[in-house]
Structures are given as structure tokens and as C-alpha cells.
Design an enzyme around this catalytic site. Structure first.
Site, PDB file in Angstrom:
ATOM      1  N   HIS A   1     -13.085 -34.905 -21.881  1.00 35.43           N
ATOM      2  CA  HIS A   1     -12.177 -33.774 -21.635  1.00 35.43           C
ATOM      3  C   HIS A   1     -10.720 -34.234 -21.693  1.00 35.43           C
ATOM      4  CE1 HIS A   1     -10.979 -29.912 -19.632  1.00 35.43           C
ATOM      5  NE2 HIS A   1      -9.971 -30.674 -19.221  1.00 35.43           N
ATOM      6  N   GLU A   2     -10.405 -35.265 -20.927  1.00 35.20           N
ATOM      7  CA  GLU A   2      -9.016 -35.717 -20.884  1.00 35.20           C
ATOM      8  C   GLU A   2      -8.588 -36.318 -22.224  1.00 35.20           C
ATOM      9  OE1 GLU A   2      -7.193 -34.725 -18.632  1.00 35.20           O
ATOM     10  OE2 GLU A   2      -8.765 -34.078 -17.253  1.00 35.20           O
TER      11      GLU A   2
ATOM     12  N   HIS B   1      -7.399 -33.596 -24.414  1.00 32.72           N
ATOM     13  CA  HIS B   1      -5.982 -33.316 -24.149  1.00 32.72           C
ATOM     14  C   HIS B   1      -5.100 -34.358 -24.842  1.00 32.72           C
ATOM     15  CE1 HIS B   1      -6.164 -29.999 -21.358  1.00 32.72           C
ATOM     16  NE2 HIS B   1      -6.838 -30.658 -20.439  1.00 32.72           N
TER      17      HIS B   1
ATOM     18  N   HIS C   1      -4.614 -33.682 -28.387  1.00 42.20           N
ATOM     19  CA  HIS C   1      -3.689 -32.559 -28.564  1.00 42.20           C
ATOM     20  C   HIS C   1      -2.247 -33.067 -28.609  1.00 42.20           C
ATOM     21  CE1 HIS C   1      -2.847 -28.090 -27.236  1.00 42.20           C
ATOM     22  NE2 HIS C   1      -2.486 -28.327 -28.491  1.00 42.20           N
TER      23      HIS C   1
END
Length: 676
Positions: A463-464, A467, A470
Site C-alpha cells: 500500500h505505502e 503511494h 505515485h
């Protein structure tokens, strides 16, 4: 530029814990930024994009860099001196930001550029976007208010910054100050890997035996496996009562004042309530749309959880327990249910999910989707010895940026997991590549032992890292539009979407290998894992959705004397919250909502983004290939690299070819066909 000079220069202040040095640098940087702003506001030139909007975009870089450096130190290796500086510095920074947003001469110049249709027509799409966003931010910060209201708003923002800091520091104090010493007789039911981690926690604190802390990576497996109901209850109470005890770290008056000030702020800005203010700038737009989504999910989730509670109760009674399932018991009996119905338990996965292999797995997915490779950097030191660094390269071998990971829990570190930026990507003046970092709180193994992750931990890592991608893949001209600088209910799309690739068979078979034998995870075990996720979906969805609804209720009123704990209790009563489940984040430690403005009235955004990520991953399923090149290229162009260059709804539609299908969320969570 070498690894040492590139990273070393940007890391700069992150290697020091000297609060006085930080304070001196902030004095200089604030003064320099103020001069830049004054010059822009006082300019006699006709306002245009270059001398107003772009000039603002260029201003304050030393202050921005220093703020980013201080933030990572304060969150991961804090000291009493650093915390004291936080309490004085953040209100000062808030006042500085307000002085810019509320500068009447400056706003008039920004407004002149924003309404000049002829001038706008000559700008590029990103220049128009930056102009609009700059104008919108100043309006939302109170630029149109009268003088008295501007002054009051600046006071509110300063006081809020003080309260946000206090709230976060209070949680850290409760977390770092609580431990539970465990004797040999207290370890019944705990797997060997968890005992080793508890012993490591004791060694880190200079104690003998085993110690349980409030690190989620220790607490959750303890609740799942400990045969001692009394110890489970003690640990669970400490976890759920953080910030809710009389004394210097009591968050109850802090969050009440935050809510009152937010309500006043919304009214000053002309909104019905704070939720209406906050959501007006997001994809959701209105509280009604948010509540509709949350309630659509709540009904099926609660029904599933109530069925699950009955099943767990039967297991408990069969073992001689006569009392109803307590919240501290849910995970314990859910573990037994997985063993009984699926012949599966979480600890079976641990040997296959070492931290190093999961990092490699996340890098492999990034390579297959986007052509990135990651080279370890050994020549620089960061804010702590545990931090690891990689140079990120594009498929053609040119530099994409740098990535750092700080993975282990420690007493000086804020709990949770997050991604942030040390240097944002942009293309001004030749541009710069980004430097991005992830912070997690995995339990640190004993010396010489590999760090093993739970499936939840591995999902957090992916998940991180989503990010982080991104931020790393951003390809925009201006830093204010870069990377994760997007609507809060869109920012979770890249992270939640990336989680899907953790369970792709090709990735599991290659990277989920036994830490001792090197054998790949058995296919039968991965099938059990998928079934286990469905069997726990009611619990997971109820504890999250309850938190999101409470967050919305807290911020959709204008009560001048808010009582957040009463609101929490009343909301849960109206929802019919299952007695055996506690909301994921109770209000006294709801850091998403009360440690800053980010997720305030916005915790729903994980679910909003999950509609998008569920639908987005189905695009790959429809292609028949989880790494389909054409689909990945669209994803890169319209999501991961696009930043805030366009409206997020437009970007998503360009990737998918249509609006998202809300039913994809229900399919992902295993609620397909269940009525709300």
C-alpha cells in the site's frame, strides 16, 4: 551527480536532532520567504502567470525543504527537544502561511490572472490548472473575507496547529509509555516467531524476558494467538484507550476544541458545517454522497459481521466460555474459526513473507508494470540506521528518482505507516527527480534473524509503496501539482490498487518463498488466504466503516460545545454496531482526523478510492493479464504520473474509458448480491 551528493544534499537536516539548529534555519527560511512574497505582492508589473502564479510556485523552496526534513525527524526519531520545537514552530508556520493566503494585495493579483480569459487562453493546460488551484486555495483559506474575519481565521489556524501537534504527541506518549511484561507462563498459544519478536522488544528496552508493546505488528498477532483472555483484555484496553486517560496526555479536551474551531472556520467561510467545507474540494463534493456510499456498504457488512459473531460464539461455547464474545476475543476466535473451517492460520504465512522478499516483490511489480529498477545505495546515511535507500531507474537507464524505506517500529517513532516526500518532482528550470520515502512499524527481529511479515504487514508495505510510486512516477511541470498532491479521495487509488498485485500468483510464486527452505508458497495455502480474506470481510468492513461514519458525524454539525465521545457512542448506537467489534480508530486516538486536516471529514476516502481501485484492477482482469502492457501504460499516463494536472474524475475516465462501476467494490469485499 553521485549518490552521496544527490541524496546527501537533500537529506541534509534529517541527520541532526539538534532542535536549536532547526530553529535557526527556520528563522532564516521564513524571513527569506516573506521577502519573496512581499516582492510579488508589491510588484508594479501587470499581473500575469509568470510574475504572479509561477513566482509563487518558485517561492519558499528553502522553507519547504526544511519543513520536509523536520517532519521526518519529528515523526520517526523524535526527542523531547524536537517535540518542544514542534509545539512552538508549527503555530508560527501556520501564522506565516495565513499571512500569505490572507494577503489582500497578493490575492488581487492572483484573482486578476485567474479571471483573465484572454490570458488564460494563451496558457498551457497545466498552467491553467495551477492558476485555478492557486486561486481556489486562497479562496478556501479566507482571502475573500473582511479584515476582522481574516484575523479570526488566522487565529483559528494557529490554534489548530497547536492542537494537532498536541494530539499526535499525546498518542505517541501513550504508545511509547505502555508495555506489558510477559513471563514464560504468559506465552501460551503464541507462535515461536511472535515470542522472538516480543523478546526483541524487551532487549530493545533493556529488559529481560518478553515485552508486549502497542505496536500493531505485535499487538494484533498477540490478540489472535494468546490463550490468556485476561492478557488479551488488558492489551486491548490499552490499545483502544490511547488518548483517553486523565492526565497530561488526555486527548478528550483537545479533540473537542478542534471540532469547535473547525465548525467556526466553516461558518466564517460560508459553509453549513465543516464536512460541507472539506468535501466541496474533493471528488465526493457533498456529505450526502459520502453517507450514501458508506451506508450502502454498512448494511451488508453488519449483517455479515453479526453472522460471524454467532459462529465465533459457537466456537467459544464449545471451549467452555459462557460469556458473549468480547471485542478483545474476536481475533482469537476468528483465528480458531479459520483453522476449523479453512485449515488455515496466519502464522503459516509468516515464513514465506520476509521483509526483504516483499520489498523485492514490490520492486518486481513496479518493474513489470512501469519498467522501473531499483539499485541499493550504500553511501549515504539518513535519519536512522535502519533506513535503506535505492536509486530508481527508468527502463532506458536514466534516473527516475530515489526511494527510502524506514520499516521497523521504535519508541521514538509515530505509529502507523505513511509515504512522504523529501524532494518533489517537477519540470521547471530543467526539472528535478523526486526523493520519496515510506515509513512502517514492523516488529524488528532479534539480531541475525530475518524480519517476517504478516499478510497484513505485507499488504501495508505494498500500500505505502503504491503511494511512493505515485510520487516517483510523477511527470508534471509544477511541484504543487506533483505526485500525491491530489484530492484526498483520489490519493488512495494508486496505493490501494497496488495492493492487488501482492496476491497475483506469479508474484507469490516468485517472491513468497520459505525463509529456511526457499520453497515457494504452496498454491493450496494461497487459496486458503483468499478464502480467509472473505471470511473476515464483515469484521474488517464494520470496524473501518464505523470509523468513517463517526468521522462524518463529528464534522457535520455546528455544535459550539462538541462532545465527541458522546457523538461516537450515539452514532454507533444508531448504526447498531455489533457489540463484539470496536471501531478501527476510536476518537481519542483518531490521528487521521485530529493530527491534521488531511483526513478530517475524509476518512471515507479509503472506501471511495476502493470503488476506483476495485474497478481499475478489473481492467487488468478483463485483459487476461495482470501486467497487460497497454493497460499499464494507460494507468501510468492517467493516474501514476498525472498528479493534479487535471480533475481526477477526468483522469480516471481516460484510464478506464468510462466512469467506475461501484459494484466492483462489493465484488472485491465478497458482498456481491447482498442487499444493503
Amino acid at each position: 551527480m553521485s549518490d552521496q551528493s544527490t541524496l546527501g544534499q537533500v537529506l541534509g537536516m534529517t541527520g541532526t536532532l539538534d532542535a536549536k539548529v532547526f530553529e535557526t534555519r527556520f528563522d532564516e527560511a521564513i524571513a527569506a520567504h516573506r521577502k519573496e512574497i512581499d516582492a510579488i505582492a508589491a510588484s508594479q508589473q501587470e499581473p500575469d502567470f509568470q510574475n504572479v502564479i509561477e513566482a509563487l510556485e518558485r517561492s519558499g523552496e528553502p522553507l519547504s525543504h526544511l519543513s520536509r526534513s523536520f517532519a521526518v525527524v519529528a515523526a520517526t526519531v523524535t526527542t523531547d527537544e524536537i517535540q518542544a520545537l514542534e509545539r512552538t514552530l508549527y503555530p508560527r508556520l501556520s501564522r506565516h502561511v495565513s499571512s500569505i493566503s490572507l494577503n489582500a494585495e497578493l490575492f488581487e493579483k492572483v484573482r486578476a490572472v485567474a479571471v483573465d480569459k484572454v490570458g488564460l487562453a494563451r496558457l498551457s493546460a497545466q498552467e491553467r490548472r495551477l492558476t485555478a488551484r492557486t486561486h481556489e486555495r486562497m479562496v478556501r483559506a479566507g482571502a475573500r473575507l473582511g479584515q476582522d474575519a481574516r484575523g479570526r481565521l488566522a487565529d483559528i489556524e494557529q490554534r489548530l496547529s497547536e492542537l494537532f501537534t498536541a494530539f499526535g504527541q499525546n498518542i505517541l506518549a501513550d504508545e511509547s509509555g505502555w508495555t506489558l511484561g510477559l513471563a514464560d507462563g504468559d506465552l501460551a498459544g503464541l507462535p515461536d516467531w511472535l515470542v522472538a519478536s516480543l523478546q526483541s522488544a524487551a532487549e530493545e528496552r533493556g529488559r529481560k524476558g518478553a515485552v508486549l508493546t502497542l505496536s500493531r505488528s505485535l499487538l494484533v498477532p498477540f490478540l489472535e494467538n494468546s490463550d490468556r483472555a485476561d492478557l488479551r483484555a488488558t492489551a486491548f484496553e490499552a490499545w483502544t484507550r490511547r488518548g483517553e486517560r486523565d492526565g497530561p496526555h488526555d486527548n478528550r479536551p483537545v479533540m473537542a476544541e478542534i471540532l469547535a474551531l473547525r465548525a467556526e472556520k466553516a461558518q466564517l467561510l460560508g459553509y453549513a458545517n465543516y464536512a460541507a467545507f472539506k468535501l466541496d474540494d474533493q471528488m465526493a463534493k457533498t456529505p450526502d454522497k459520502v453517507r450514501d456510499l458508506l451506508m450502502r456498504v454498512w448494511g451488508p457488512a453488519r449483517a455479515r459481521a453479526e453472522q460471524d459473531a454467532l459462529a465465533l460464539g459457537r466456537i467459544a461455547r464449545a471451549e467452555g466460555a459462557n460469556a458473549p464474545i468480547a471485542p478483545s476475543d474476536w481475533r482469537y476466535y476468528a483465528q480458531k474459526r479459520r483453522r476449523a473451517e479453512l485449515d488455515f492460520e496466519e502464522s503459516e504465512l509468516k515464513p514465506y513473507f520476509s521483509l526483504d522478499r516483499m520489498i523485492e516483490a514490490s520492486f518486481d511489480v513496479a518493474n513489470r508494470l512501469f519498467g522501473l529498477t531499483f539499485e541499493p545505495v550504500e553511501t549515504v546515511s539518513a535519519w536512522h540506521g535502519d533506513v535503506r535507500a535505492w536509486r530508481v531507474l527508468k527502463a532506458d537507464g536514466t534516473e527516475q528518482g530515489y526511494f527510502l524505506g524506514d520499516y521497523f517500529a521504535r519508541a521514538t517513532k509515530r505509529s502507523g505507516a505513511w509515504m512522504s516526500v523529501l524532494r518533489p518532482q517537477h519540470r521547471m528550470d530543467g526539472g528535478q527527480t523526486p526523493i520519496i520515502y515510506n515509513v512502517c512499524n514492523f516488529s524488528k527481529p532479534r539480531a541475525g534473524q530475518p524480519a517476517l511479515l504478516s499478510m497484513s504487514d505485507a499488504t501495508t508495505l505494498f500500500h505505502e509503496f503504491g503511494h511512493a510510486l505515485h510520487g516517483l512516477l510523477s511527470d508534471v511541470r509544477f511541484p504543487s501539482l506533483s505526485g500525491t498532491s491530489v484530492a484526498r479521495d483520489f490519493v488512495e487509488l494508486p496505493s490501494q490498487l497496488f495492493e492487488h498485485w501482492l496476491s497475483v500468483p506469479a508474484i507469490l510464486q516468485k517472491h513468497a518463498r520459505h525463509v529456511e527452505t526457499g520453497e515457494p508458497i504452496p498454491l493450496a495455502l494461497t487459496e486458503k488466504l483468499r478464502s480467509a480474506r472473505i471470511i473476515d470481510a464483515g469484521f474488517d468492513t464494520v470496524e473501518y466503516t464505523a470509523s468513517a461514519i463517526v468521522d462524518l458525524d463529528l464534522h457535520e454539525t455546528n455544535d459550539p460545545d462538541p462532545r465527541p465521545l458522546e457523538t461516537e457512542r450515539e452514532t454507533l448506537r444508531k448504526l447498531g454496531m455489533p457489540e463484539a467489534i470496536v471501531m478501527r480508530h476510536r476518537t481519542p486516538h483518531f490521528a487521521h482526523v485530529f493530527s491534521g486536516e488531511g483526513y478530517s471529514a475524509g476518512y471515507y476516502s479509503y472506501l471511495w478510492s476502493e470503488v476506483l481501485d476495485s474497478d481499475a484492477f478489473e481492467a487488468f482482469a478483463e485483459s487476461g493479464d495482470p501486467f497487460h502492457a497497454e493497460t499499464a501504460a494507460r494507468l501510468l499516463r492517467h493516474v501514476y504520473s498525472a498528479g493534479d494536472s487535471e480533475d481526477p474524475a477526468v483522469l480516471y475516465a481516460r484510464f478506464r474509458g468510462r466512469e467506475p462501476d461501484p459494484a466492483a467494490l462489493m465484488r472485491k469485499r465478497g458482498f456481491a448480491g447482498e442487499a444493503a
